[in-house]
Design an enzyme around this catalytic site. Structure first.
Site, PDB file in Angstrom:
ATOM      1  N   HIS A 241      10.422  21.188 119.997  1.00  0.00           N
ATOM      2  CA  HIS A 241      10.161  22.613 119.827  1.00  0.00           C
ATOM      3  C   HIS A 241      10.055  22.879 118.323  1.00  0.00           C
ATOM      4  O   HIS A 241      10.996  22.594 117.580  1.00  0.00           O
ATOM      5  CB  HIS A 241      11.315  23.441 120.386  1.00  0.00           C
ATOM      6  CG  HIS A 241      11.390  23.467 121.881  1.00  0.00           C
ATOM      7  ND1 HIS A 241      11.714  22.364 122.629  1.00  0.00           N
ATOM      8  CD2 HIS A 241      11.177  24.488 122.763  1.00  0.00           C
ATOM      9  CE1 HIS A 241      11.711  22.698 123.917  1.00  0.00           C
ATOM     10  NE2 HIS A 241      11.387  23.972 124.020  1.00  0.00           N
TER      11      HIS A 241
ATOM     12  N   GLU B 216       8.534  27.950 116.853  1.00  0.00           N
ATOM     13  CA  GLU B 216       8.699  29.027 117.839  1.00  0.00           C
ATOM     14  C   GLU B 216       9.441  30.204 117.212  1.00  0.00           C
ATOM     15  O   GLU B 216       9.382  31.317 117.720  1.00  0.00           O
ATOM     16  CB  GLU B 216       9.463  28.496 119.059  1.00  0.00           C
ATOM     17  CG  GLU B 216       9.499  29.451 120.238  1.00  0.00           C
ATOM     18  CD  GLU B 216      10.284  28.917 121.428  1.00  0.00           C
ATOM     19  OE1 GLU B 216      10.240  29.562 122.486  1.00  0.00           O
ATOM     20  OE2 GLU B 216      10.955  27.862 121.306  1.00  0.00           O
TER      21      GLU B 216
END
Length: 341
Positions: free
Chosen positions: A199, A202
């Site tokens: 990730h 974000e």
């Protein structure tokens, strides 16, 4: 294209969280197994497990997962959950899916990380046999947890490498636990031979995407902060990285404050590799067909584009080269009649 046609399209998904994607029926079954009371009314239950259309932040969005955690503490529950997500995907013509989960979140009542992974893989296998889909697992560490916990989990689950477990990730609080904090453990784990996705971007931090690329990671989740970052986009493409885009989720969490802030068009026009994903089917009240509808509506994404994005997804997947080849052939064949139109 109409919804029924979009549903028929063969699809691949790389970024789908197990605990955020359970159907309401399965949540009821899991609650019964865990002896947890849930509302009888579906709309009330849905409200408990679905994030608002607009959240204050990513951390507000992640609070929705607290309800599910106690329901995923036994092998039976984990197998049932994994099977459920595979079934949902298969019913909308997903031919390949990687489902990610954090073993740490299912170890509250004594399960080991190895037992958690074994139970999830059992559910994936059941779904594969029943629906003809290929389903693999990605194990996540939690960014906000002790690195020693993640280190131990990653090492312990390696016995499942290439027996369904195909890669690693870190999920959770990106803002306060950037790639720099995780870098040493990521490098250690990469040495085991399984790839990492991460990730990144974000939380509105383009420099976190830079750091992830510099760690040699070839797949990044969200990358929302790459929007309007010309040099970063060039670096992204030069390093042959594939984006795991999650449109609905990004609008909910304010990773993209508006449709215009979502980086898809810039990525596509620059020739970047990308995939379309749900992130969390239940928490975001979505599925891949709904995501495709939104891409058609907002970006005029064509069938040829969807084929290209799905080819990118399969090529960037963590499965074996032989399986990739078979999946690409299956994908191309499935699109033949649509492309001719």
């Amino acid at each position: 294209m109409e919804t029924k046609d979009l549903k028929k399209l063969a699809k691949a998904e790389l970024h789908c969280h197990l605990d955020g994607s359970l159907s309401l029926d399965t949540i009821r079954q899991l609650a019964a197994l865990a002896q947890v009371d849930v509302p009888q009314d579906d709309s009330e239950l849905k409200q408990l497990v679905t994030a608002p259309e607009t959240c204050g932040s990513l951390m507000d969005y992640l609070k929705t997962f607290d309800f599910i955690r106690p329901l995923l503490q036994t092998p039976q529950a984990l197998t049932l959950a994994a099977y459920d997500v595979v079934k949902q995907a298969a019913l909308e013509n997903v031919i390949y899916i990687e489902i990610r989960f954090a073993p740490e979140l299912s170890m509250d009542q004594g399960l080991t990380a190895t037992q958690v992974v074994e139970a999830v893989l059992k559910g994936l296998e059941q779904g594969q046999k029943e629906f003809g889909i290929v389903a693999k697992a990605i194990v996540c560490g939690m960014r906000q947890s002790s690195l020693d916990i993640s280190r131990e989990i990653f090492a312990n689950v390696l016995e499942w490498a290439n027996k369904g477990l195909v890669g690693f990730d870190f999920a959770g609080n990106e803002l306060d636990f950037p790639p720099a904090v995780l870098a040493d453990l990521i490098k250690e784990t990469q040495a085991y031979g399984l790839p990492f996705t991460l990730h990144a971007g974000e939380c509105g931090c383009p420099n976190y995407i830079v750091d992830a690329i510099d760690l040699g990671i070839k797949r990044l989740g969200h990358v929302t902060a790459i929007h309007n970052q010309k040099d970063l986009l060039a670096k992204f493409i030069a390093n042959d990285v594939t984006a795991e885009l999650c449109f609905t989720s990004n609008l909910q969490t304010k990773a993209a404050r508006t449709v215009e802030d979502f980086p898809y068009m810039q990525l596509r026009q620059a020739g970047a590799k990308l995939s379309i994903n749900t992130d969390n089917r239940t928490v975001s009240d979505t599925n891949l067909t709904k995501e495709y509808e939104l891409f058609v509506k907002h970006f005029e994404t064509s069938v040829s584009d969807f084929l290209e994005h799905n080819r990118d997804a399969i090529k960037a997947s963590f499965t074996s080269p032989a399986e990739k080849e078979a999946l690409l052939a299956r994908l191309d064949k499935a699109y033949q009649s649509y492309i001719k139109k």
